[in-house]
Design a protein around this motif. Structure first.
Motif, mmCIF file in Angstrom:
data_model
loop_
_atom_site.group_PDB
_atom_site.id
_atom_site.type_symbol
_atom_site.label_atom_id
_atom_site.label_comp_id
_atom_site.label_asym_id
_atom_site.label_seq_id
_atom_site.Cartn_x
_atom_site.Cartn_y
_atom_site.Cartn_z
ATOM 1 N N TRP C 145 0.831 -1.202 0.000
ATOM 2 C CA TRP C 145 0.000 0.000 0.000
ATOM 3 C C TRP C 145 0.872 1.261 0.000
ATOM 4 O O TRP C 145 0.618 2.196 -0.761
ATOM 5 N N LEU C 181 5.180 6.910 4.910
ATOM 6 C CA LEU C 181 3.731 6.673 4.878
ATOM 7 C C LEU C 181 3.361 5.386 5.605
ATOM 8 O O LEU C 181 2.301 5.285 6.199
ATOM 9 N N ALA C 182 4.255 4.407 5.546
ATOM 10 C CA ALA C 182 3.929 3.085 6.075
ATOM 11 C C ALA C 182 3.627 3.104 7.562
ATOM 12 O O ALA C 182 2.888 2.251 8.054
ATOM 13 N N VAL C 183 4.195 4.046 8.290
ATOM 14 C CA VAL C 183 3.913 4.070 9.732
ATOM 15 C C VAL C 183 2.659 4.888 10.045
ATOM 16 O O VAL C 183 2.319 5.069 11.209
ATOM 17 N N GLY C 184 1.979 5.376 8.997
ATOM 18 C CA GLY C 184 0.706 6.041 9.207
ATOM 19 C C GLY C 184 0.786 7.386 9.870
ATOM 20 O O GLY C 184 0.153 7.619 10.905
ATOM 21 N N PRO C 185 1.563 8.314 9.317
ATOM 22 C CA PRO C 185 1.668 9.631 9.936
ATOM 23 C C PRO C 185 0.423 10.473 9.663
ATOM 24 O O PRO C 185 -0.351 10.176 8.750
ATOM 25 N N SER C 215 -5.325 12.699 2.303
ATOM 26 C CA SER C 215 -5.338 11.991 3.582
ATOM 27 C C SER C 215 -4.336 12.544 4.583
ATOM 28 O O SER C 215 -4.302 12.107 5.718
ATOM 29 N N LEU C 216 -3.490 13.475 4.177
ATOM 30 C CA LEU C 216 -2.407 13.921 5.055
ATOM 31 C C LEU C 216 -2.316 15.434 5.067
ATOM 32 O O LEU C 216 -2.686 16.096 4.103
#
Lengths: 407, 519, 270
Positions: C145, C181-185, C215-216
């Motif tokens: 993702w 992005l993978a750690v969901g900031p 989304s960010l």
């Protein structure tokens, strides 16, 4: 957002605690290790102090008895003596440190006499003249010499070189006389060579193609040696030395120690000096060469003044190594605690004394503490010299940096 | 560092003047010296194992002697030369050397029948094999004698091996139990049985006697059990010699010393050196890395840290003997003495830990090499770009996670380099060991089958000290020289290989960082 | 939220978002290196799910401010700060805030790509693995993702085990974004993310930035004004450690309120 992989609070707490704990542990461990290493100086100092205020020890020790000539039984005038254990019963121990200090410095001085010209010459050649390809190979090779164990060098010096020189003293001396002019002759001949030959024997590779020339000089020397000995020294150099100079040739002597130890410390001086010389910003060198200076003039007028402190610190570090080297002196010096200026006499250094005598000295006794004092002297001397050299070097690095060199 | 000005157009170097040639000469001379030293070690060290031909020298006055040529030097009184032969036969001649004036030599011959026997006592015998007298009084003579001898020696070796195995694995542990007063009745019986078996084996050894004759006709009766090995070098072809040479090198590496370290092999010294160095690495690696990580990653980078860093760097230049003194004073007399008082009081006054030993030696050398590891690791850490650390932190790593997952893995080659350099330095260091635990001859290796298997308090043998001892404390230095050469060569090779590995690793490290993109 | 107080140092900080729309709130923030001031009395709000650009001449403090937003200055002991920074209403310097968790929520991408010397997959999974054990399948999913979100998946899906250092510069920078992005900031800080890249890679990264804002919250530091104009919704102009003007990008670039701003964006800076 597809997900939020935030960790649960418990784990977050765990990670935080673990981090703090680890940081504390690293800090404590790091400081502990460094303190342990630094403890050496403290330990030596603490052990040495009782020498000077405990009055119960039978042989009184103070600065005077250690460093000034003393009246001993059997000697008419005050002398320096280091005789920790008297052979006969009831004999007093004689603790004059000066012969040991003298021996240490003498050995180091001879080592530097041998090593410094060799190392600096080699550094200058490989920094300015040598071809890059050869230098990439040669420099690591010479640096590998540094790792040669002292015990091996000492063995070769004491059991191979010493007996050889014992027999071939004249040849050794002839070599010393022949080599420099021989090399100059090589230079002169080379300049007269045709351009084609000269291209095939470029200056950059001189280190290699001079090897056969050295062999030739060796041959010449061994042919000349008996003749020289006959002409100048009545056919026997050793007898001549003894008669006309009053020098007694000891089998293992300061010269041999100097040669062996010079061989041992030469690589470290070379490596550091070479770094300093080749670290000089290229703009300086190019500027000088653009003005028409030869390489050697460039070296002498531009590179050396710029790199001088670095070269000096290289020599200082070499001196530090020479003073503390144990096995070579132990195996090549004969270990006689003499105080003579003759390079043909034996000597005894502090490091060698420690190695031989400390296992036998009773812990806590005067002899033991005196040997620890010798160790303390070695420690303080090398530490100071190295610190000075390091400070000089870091200043130099900053200077090069300012001058825009890549070092 | 490269010096780009070398690329500038070639100038006529002819005008460089005399000094440039002296400089070039010093490089050449240094190289020559290095080559000379290495060559000397290699030739003498490896040549010793070559089964050279044995010469029979007939002198003008009719005397004969047999030996291997060692060297030739000019006579001390001027004209002529003399030659040194290694003649062996110490039991007959009281010496193993003979000087011969070249002018007096009438004839030199290499008869193929000459044998060289290596014996447990008295060293080598060089001469002729006349006969074998068996126990039953039979005499084997003639052509078959040599073959019979070889067969018997093979059988003898098998016997010796089985006895050694019995001694090491059965008898020694039982004796220890007995000494400790813990042996049960069954164990006592087992011991008695084992000893009986040893006697049995010894009795079963061929108790033959060799009848030997030197070239000048003296006879000698030699019990076979004393003979270790027999060779007929003059009868051997080149391949056979190479094989023998290889076997002898292997024996040198794998056997223990004999005759007060002047003969035999150096296996215990190799083993002791390796064990000590391994222990030292176990001590020095974690502590060195810890200190480097502290200095480079945790400590406040101020003036104090800078001074500490210089101090640590300089400790690498402090003479090794000073570390030895520290080890003796603090580890041996200080900590070791107290350990003895507390735990080994029963065996006092003979010290257990209060004397030099493996543990103290490796600790001392660990201290000695700590600066090497710290400096190398710090260099590796400093070379890691700050962006890597920030990248890890920006992903939410704690400092510990950043260190363990990003920084330390990247610094691993540097650490390894440091440790290898430390090992190389420690392997060649002898002076401190003389104070803290090396022994000229250690009867028991520090690692064996007895609990607790690794005996940290025992003394050990060391290659470097072996050289020193054989060269300066042995009786007949001349006889020990070849072995010293071989040992020195071995030590130099080990250190060379270690250093080359470190150089390779460092290069590898550099090139890997070279691929780090610079955008 | 009422109109912000006019301060000397933030004459342009007049944009008003409702507190609900505010992601980061900076109030009276100042920072010094030793005794050298780097930022002084900054006050501004960063809107949620928008791209906010910081522009200004070199050394104006825009990068310093960005690094302050996820407390990277903690590493440097010489740094002192004042004022406050609030993330979703919470002071990021509060003692109960774990800095590691803060940095997870506020991701950062640096000027030069800094992939770790590991495989592409491990780079993206690095932050995930810090958060604790996770089923392999889930890690795989998130890695895919994240790589898809950073438009890198199609280029690397066949060589996830290859070294991250084998990628080109533009790919590396997108990998670093994927890793973050993978750690969901919640917030993504970008410190001149395209300055080391070629034009085509730059376009890709810019497109990525525009896509991510759904989304960010993105904060972008750039010295390239065209870039700021192309991708950002709001722009803050900083000079000498002070906020000069802060406005919707269109307004700032077409109709700056202050002469100083106009001089800078039209290139007439002294």
């Amino acid at each position: 957002m597809q997900h939020t992989p935030s960790s649960p609070p418990l784990r977050r707490h765990f990670r935080q605690t673990r981090d703090r704990l680890a940081t504390a542990l690293i800090t404590a461990g790091g400081i502990g290790v460094i303190a342990a290493v630094m403890a050496i100086g403290v330990f030596l100092a603490v052990e040495v102090v009782p020498l000077f205020w405990s009055s119960t020890d039978t042989p009184r020790i103070n600065l005077e008895t250690l460093w000034l000539p003393q009246d001993y039984e059997g000697h008419r005038t005050p002398v320096h003596r280091w005789q920790p254990a008297m052979p006969e019963e009831g004999g007093e121990s004689r603790f004059g440190m000066l012969p040991l200090v003298w021996g240490t410095l003498e050995a180091a001085a001879w080592a530097l006499v041998i090593a410094v010209p060799l190392a600096l010459g080699a550094a200058a050649h490989s920094a300015l003249f040598m071809s890059r390809r050869l230098r990439a190979r040669l420099k690591p090779t010479l640096e590998l010499m540094e790792a040669m164990p002292g015990v091996v060098v000492g063995f070769v010096a004491g059991l191979v070189l010493a007996p050889w020189l014992d027999v071939h003293l004249a040849l050794g001396m002839t070599l010393l006389i022949i080599l420099p002019p021989g090399l100059l002759l090589a230079g002169g001949l080379w300049a007269r060579l045709g351009a084609g030959l000269r291209r095939r024997l470029p200056m950059g590779w001189a280190a290699l193609w001079l090897l056969p020339w050295l062999l030739l000089l060796w041959g010449l020397s061994s042919w000349l040696a008996p003749l020289l000995e006959a002409w100048w020294f009545d056919g026997d150099l050793r007898a001549w030395l003894e008669v006309s100079l009053g020098l007694d040739y000891a089998n293992r002597n300061a010269i041999i120690v100097g040669m062996a130890m010079g061989f041992a410390v030469m690589p470290s001086i070379y490596a550091l000096a070479e770094d300093a010389l080749s670290g000089v910003p290229k703009s300086l060198v190019e500027g000088a060469e653009a003005l028409g200076a030869t390489r050697w003039q460039t070296l002498w007028k531009v590179v050396l003044p710029a790199a001088g402190p670095g070269v000096l610190s290289a020599v200082m570090i070499g001196a530090g190594r020479a003073v503390g080297e144990t096995m070579i002196v132990l195996m090549a010096s004969g270990n006689t605690a003499l105080m003579t200026a003759s390079p043909l006499d034996g000597l005894r250094s502090m490091a060698a004394s420690i190695a031989i005598e400390l296992p036998e000295a009773a812990p806590g006794g005067t002899h033991y503490r005196l040997l620890l004092l010798a160790a303390l002297l070695l420690f303080v001397f090398t530490f100071c010299v190295n610190t000075l050299a390091e400070v000089v070097r870091s200043r130099l690095r900053r200077r090069y940096h300012r001058m825009g060199g890549a070092s | 560092m490269t010096a780009p000005w070398r690329r500038s157009p070639k100038r006529a170097a002819s005008g460089e003047g005399p000094w440039a040639w002296l400089a070039a000469g010093s490089v050449a001379a240094s190289l020559a010296l290095l080559a000379l030293l290495l060559g000397l070690l290699a030739v003498r060290g490896l040549g010793h194992f070559w089964p050279a031909d044995v010469a029979v020298v007939t002198l003008d006055d009719g005397r004969q002697l047999a030996g291997r040529e060692v060297k030739e030097v000019p006579l001390s009184d001027g004209d002529g030369r003399e030659r040194l032969y290694r003649t062996g036969n110490r039991d007959l001649d009281d010496a193993i050397w003979a000087w011969v004036d070249l002018d007096e030599i009438h004839e030199v011959d290499h008869p193929s029948g000459l044998v060289v026997l290596e014996r447990r006592r008295w060293g080598e015998f060089i001469g002729r094999l006349e006969a074998i007298e068996t126990e039953s009084g039979e005499r084997i003579v003639g052509e078959s004698t040599w073959l019979a001898l070889e067969r018997r020696l093979t059988a003898l070796a098998a016997h010796r091996d089985s006895i050694d195995v019995l001694r090491d694995q059965t008898i020694r542990p039982l004796v220890h139990r007995l000494e400790a007063g813990e042996a049960t009745l069954g164990e006592r019986e087992a011991l008695a049985k084992a000893q009986a078996r040893v006697h049995e084996r010894q009795a079963a050894m061929p108790a033959d006697t060799l009848v030997l004759e030197t070239v000048d006709g003296r006879r000698l009766r030699q019990p076979l059990t004393e003979v270790v090995r027999a060779l007929r070098p003059n009868a051997m072809g080149v391949t056979e010699k190479v094989v023998t040479w290889g076997r002898d090198v292997w024996r040198f590496l794998s056997e223990g010393p004999r005759a007060a370290n002047t003969a035999g092999g150096v296996w215990p010294a190799i083993f002791g050196t390796i064990l000590m160095v391994v222990l030292m690495s176990i001590f020095v690696t974690p502590f060195g890395v810890l200190a480097a990580v502290y200095l480079n990653e945790v400590a406040h980078q101020g003036r104090l840290t800078r001074w500490v860093r210089i101090g640590v760097r300089n400790l690498a230049g402090v003479p090794s003997i000073v570390y030895g003194v520290f080890g003796l004073g603090v580890f041996v007399y200080g900590i070791g003495g107290h350990l003895d008082d507390w735990f080994f009081a029963s065996s006092l006054p003979s010290p257990t830990f209060g004397t030099g030993g493996l543990l103290w030696a490796s600790l001392t050398l660990a201290l000695l090499t700590l600066p090497v590891v710290i400096v190398a690791t710090e260099e590796g850490l400093a070379r890691i770009p700050e962006s890597q650390r920030e990248g890890a932190l920006a992903l939410g790593a704690t400092r510990l996670e950043m260190l363990t997952r990003v920084v330390l893995p990247m610094a691993t080659p540097a650490m390894l380099t440091g440790v290898i350099l430390a090992v190389a330095r420690a392997a060649g260091e002898v002076a401190p060991l003389m104070l803290v635990g090396v022994a000229k001859l250690a009867p028991q290796v520090p690692l064996d089958g007895e609990f607790p298997f690794l005996h940290l308090e025992r003394k050990f043998m060391h290659l470097g000290y072996h050289i020193f001892d054989a060269a300066f404390h042995g009786g007949d230095v001349q006889a020990a020289m070849p072995l010293i050469y071989a040992t020195a060569l071995l030590l130099v090779l080990v250190i060379l290989v270690l250093n080359l590995t470190a150089i390779f690793l460092r290069h590898h490290l550099r090139s890997r960082h070279g691929t780090l993109p610079k955008y | 939220m009422t109109v912000m107080q006019e301060t000397r140092s933030s004459p342009g900080a007049f944009i008003d978002f409702s507190p609900d729309a505010t992601s980061l709130e900076i109030r009276g923030f100042g920072l010094r290196y030793g005794d050298k001031p780097a930022l002084a009395n900054l006050t501004l709000r960063v809107p949620r799910h928008r791209v906010t650009a910081f522009i200004g001449p070199s050394g104006c403090g825009k990068s310093t401010l960005l690094r302050a937003l996820n407390r990277l200055h903690d590493l440097n002991e010489e740094v002192t700060w004042e004022g406050e920074i609030r993330l979703e209403g919470q002071d990021i310097h509060a003692p109960e805030v774990a800095v590691a968790e803060l940095r997870r929520r506020v991701g950062m991408v640096f000027q030069a790509p800094n992939p770790f010397p590991m495989s592409i997959y491990d780079n993206v999974a690095f932050g995930l693995r810090l958060q604790g054990r996770m089923p392999k399948r889930r890690v795989d999913d998130i890695v895919e993702w994240a790589l898809r979100s950073s438009a890198l998946w199609d280029e690397v899906k066949d060589r996830l085990r290859a070294s991250a250092w084998s990628l080109s510069g533009g790919q590396q920078q997108r990998l670093v974004i994927a890793r973050t992005l993978a750690v969901g900031p919640e917030v993504l800080l970008l410190d001149e993310p395209a300055s080391a890249l070629d034009p085509i890679s730059t376009l890709k990264v810019e497109e990525l930035i525009r896509n991510l804002k759904s989304s960010l919250t993105l904060v972008l530091v750039t010295h390239n004004m065209q870039q700021a104009a192309r991708v950002s919704d709001y722009t803050a102009f900083l000079q000498n450690g002070e906020l000069v003007e802060y406005a919707p990008t269109d307004t700032l670039f077409t109709n700056p309120r202050l002469a100083r701003t106009e001089n800078y964006i039209t290139g007439r800076m002294a």
